[in-house]
Design an enzyme around this catalytic site. Structure first.
Site, PDB file in Angstrom:
ATOM      1  N   GLU A   2      26.699  24.910  44.622  1.00  0.00           N
ATOM      2  CA  GLU A   2      26.104  26.204  44.981  1.00  0.00           C
ATOM      3  C   GLU A   2      26.674  26.743  46.299  1.00  0.00           C
ATOM      4  O   GLU A   2      26.075  27.615  46.918  1.00  0.00           O
ATOM      5  CB  GLU A   2      24.572  26.116  45.069  1.00  0.00           C
ATOM      6  CG  GLU A   2      23.898  25.328  43.966  1.00  0.00           C
ATOM      7  CD  GLU A   2      24.131  25.905  42.575  1.00  0.00           C
ATOM      8  OE1 GLU A   2      24.739  26.977  42.461  1.00  0.00           O
ATOM      9  OE2 GLU A   2      23.700  25.266  41.600  1.00  0.00           O
ATOM     10  N   ARG A  45      34.836  32.957  50.010  1.00  0.00           N
ATOM     11  CA  ARG A  45      35.080  33.822  48.861  1.00  0.00           C
ATOM     12  C   ARG A  45      35.079  35.280  49.314  1.00  0.00           C
ATOM     13  O   ARG A  45      34.110  35.750  49.922  1.00  0.00           O
ATOM     14  CB  ARG A  45      33.995  33.583  47.808  1.00  0.00           C
ATOM     15  CG  ARG A  45      34.198  34.353  46.518  1.00  0.00           C
ATOM     16  CD  ARG A  45      33.201  33.940  45.452  1.00  0.00           C
ATOM     17  NE  ARG A  45      31.841  34.332  45.753  1.00  0.00           N
ATOM     18  CZ  ARG A  45      31.008  34.891  44.873  1.00  0.00           C
ATOM     19  NH1 ARG A  45      31.393  35.125  43.631  1.00  0.00           N
ATOM     20  NH2 ARG A  45      29.775  35.197  45.219  1.00  0.00           N
ATOM     21  N   GLY A  50      31.716  43.925  31.523  1.00  0.00           N
ATOM     22  CA  GLY A  50      30.798  44.925  30.986  1.00  0.00           C
ATOM     23  C   GLY A  50      31.483  46.134  30.386  1.00  0.00           C
ATOM     24  O   GLY A  50      30.794  47.070  29.937  1.00  0.00           O
ATOM     25  N   ASP A 110      32.889  31.135  38.556  1.00  0.00           N
ATOM     26  CA  ASP A 110      32.595  30.068  37.608  1.00  0.00           C
ATOM     27  C   ASP A 110      33.650  30.105  36.508  1.00  0.00           C
ATOM     28  O   ASP A 110      33.931  31.172  35.938  1.00  0.00           O
ATOM     29  CB  ASP A 110      31.220  30.253  36.985  1.00  0.00           C
ATOM     30  CG  ASP A 110      30.081  29.884  37.925  1.00  0.00           C
ATOM     31  OD1 ASP A 110      30.276  28.975  38.755  1.00  0.00           O
ATOM     32  OD2 ASP A 110      29.008  30.496  37.834  1.00  0.00           O
ATOM     33  N   ASP A 127      20.819  22.495  39.091  1.00  0.00           N
ATOM     34  CA  ASP A 127      20.659  23.385  37.938  1.00  0.00           C
ATOM     35  C   ASP A 127      19.200  23.674  37.625  1.00  0.00           C
ATOM     36  O   ASP A 127      18.869  24.789  37.201  1.00  0.00           O
ATOM     37  CB  ASP A 127      21.318  22.748  36.703  1.00  0.00           C
ATOM     38  CG  ASP A 127      22.790  22.511  36.910  1.00  0.00           C
ATOM     39  OD1 ASP A 127      23.567  23.468  36.746  1.00  0.00           O
ATOM     40  OD2 ASP A 127      23.176  21.382  37.256  1.00  0.00           O
TER      41      ASP A 127
END
Length: 519
Positions: free
Chosen positions: A194, A240, A257, A333, A454
């Site tokens: 995470e 990031r 999308g 991811d 998770d």
């Protein structure tokens, strides 16, 4: 320099349910993402391309992709996919539709089924030819060829800042060792679960031999153009770049999308296939148009060109701001590419060809460190890449019960294991080695599965929350049950219980409680 970082992670799902949450999640990700992404990397490796990206593989995923039970299950899943596609391809014009959606009408489904059947056959052939012995041989070949840099991580993906320091140290050391056993490469970098960080953890990383790790952009206040040594540890934090990363995938927007791409959420309920395109963000599922691969392919080309332009602009603007060459990191991811975004692997392959053609220097995080894309030391605040960029997803009121459960289970596990094994000083004075204790091993294994990040994530996001709570409490029960038997002197009972739980949760076979740091 531009670096693409992929983080590959799923929780341990084998033997814990099939549908709608459980092994189906693993096999869908394997078929839609892991197979095509590794095929892309093999193709590029065969062309002699090196240092393409930094690839994180968590020990949990590696364990499942090597597990004989999971390999057999994946073979069955692929065959079932082919059969479902054949069913769709055999529909006749007069057959009833699986749903009112235009994409589920027999004519549309028949054309879609033919394409899907070909894709399933190709996946079966790929799996049979390359995956017979699991993922490790494939990954090792990519590492040996220098195609990718590897990131590791701790066993079972715990949220490290909330974990007892001794178990945190153990989980990281065992995770790095697990990767070294599988791949004959010990990662020098990690993707902390995470992207979670607490001040001081950099010294733990240095002690474990970790040279760099990922954080989210806000942890560096958005100043992510250089790796930054954290305090005096010498360990680099790479951030990031959200400006670039969010162009692809963000909480509200991004390429997946687009109206032309396959819709992740819309199923044909007769076959379980996904025959619709997004069509529009506000279009109801029963109004989605049929998927058109030609239209989607054109969108991929447009989005590759757009991303290359975004990267170039960002590199130029950051270089101008710094007055020296800048480094830009986009991180995602891995499961985005194929599982959530059907066209993602194609986009990835075209992007990795297009960036060098556009004059963009592509390299790994290790390349960036070696090339001197490093700034001044920094003190990082506590943070993560979750909502709010803090710890609230894993420590907030909504998951307070899981936080308490984790603390209790870890305390129980450490206390019982400490009593079961001789203290470090006593062990050093013994004539022979301390015998491995597989009961203690299983207690730690179940405790680590209990504290997987998770479960609170899924509860906080209301994504299969009931399953997540069930899994956390199941592993907590296993920990307590074995620990109680051992603590009360019923070693034979504890051994039987440990063996029983190990049949379901026998991952990390090299986990050794003797290596737990002792008080």
């Amino acid at each position: 320099m531009f670096t693409l970082v992929l983080h590959t992670h799923l929780p341990w799902l084998a033997h814990h349910g099939r549908w709608p949450v459980g092994e189906e999640w693993l096999y869908q990700s394997w078929a839609a993402c892991y197979l095509p992404v590794l095929r892309v990397l093999r193709t590029l490796a065969a062309e002699g391309r090196r240092n393409l990206l930094t690839l994180g593989i968590t020990p949990v995923v590696a364990a499942q992709l090597d597990d004989p039970y999971c390999l057999a299950g994946m073979g069955h899943w692929l065959a079932n996919w082919r059969l479902r596609a054949a069913e769709a391809a055999s529909l006749r014009p007069g057959d009833p539709a699986g749903s009112p959606a235009p994409a589920s009408q027999p004519d549309a489904m028949r054309a879609f089924g033919r394409r899907e059947h070909a894709a399933a056959e190709a996946a079966e052939a790929d799996f049979a030819a390359h995956w017979r012995h699991g993922a490790s041989p494939l990954l090792r070949a990519l590492l040996d060829a220098g195609t990718v840099e590897l990131l590791g991580g701790p066993l079972a993906h715990p949220f490290q800042p909330l974990l007892a320091p001794r178990l945190r140290e153990f989980a990281l050391a065992e995770g790095l060792a697990d990767t070294a056993h599988r791949l004959a490469h010990t990662p020098r970098g990690i993707w902390a679960p995470e992207c979670a960080y607490a001040p001081g953890m950099e010294h733990d990383y240095a002690a474990a031999g970790v040279g760099h790790f990922m954080v989210d952009g806000p942890s560096l206040h958005g100043d992510t153009a250089l790796g930054r040594p954290v305090t005096d540890s010498g360990v680099l934090a790479f951030g990031r770049d959200l400006t670039v990363s969010y162009r692809v995938w963000s909480p509200k927007s991004g390429y997946p999308g687009h109206a032309a791409y396959r819709d992740f959420h819309t199923f044909d309920h007769r076959t379980g296939l996904k025959p619709a395109r997004v069509t529009g963000r506000t279009v109801a599922p029963d109004r989605k148009a049929p998927y058109d691969p030609v239209r989607a392919d054109a969108a991929v080309d447009a989005h590759v060109a757009d991303f290359v332009a975004v990267v170039r602009r960002r590199l130029h603007s950051e270089t101008e701001r710094l007055g020296r060459p800048a480094h830009v990191v986009a991180a995602f991811d891995t499961e985005l590419f194929g599982h959530w975004w059907h066209e993602g692997p194609v986009w990835l392959e075209r992007l990795l060809r297009a960036l060098p053609e556009a004059g963009v220097r592509v390299g790994t995080l290790a390349d960036a460190a070696a090339a001197g894309f490093v700034g001044a030391p920094v003190e990082l605040p506590a943070g993560s890449w979750g909502s709010g960029k803090n710890w609230q997803v894993w420590s907030g009121e909504q998951v307070a019960d899981l936080v308490a459960l984790n603390a209790e289970v870890v305390d129980t596990a450490l206390s019982v294991v400490d009593k079961a094994l001789p203290p470090a000083a006593a062990a050093a004075s013994l004539d022979g080695p301390v015998v491995r204790d597989r009961v203690a091993d299983q207690i730690l294994r179940e405790a680590l599965l209990t504290v997987s990040s998770d479960w609170p994530f899924m509860v906080s996001k209301d994504s299969a929350a009931e399953y997540a709570r069930y899994r956390a409490h199941l592993h907590a029960h296993a920990t307590r049950e074995i620990a109680d038997a051992l603590a009360s002197g019923r070693r034979e009972v504890a051994a039987r219980l440990a063996d029983g739980w190990n049949r379901a949760d026998g991952l990390f076979g090299a986990l050794d409680a003797r290596r737990l740091p002792r008080p």
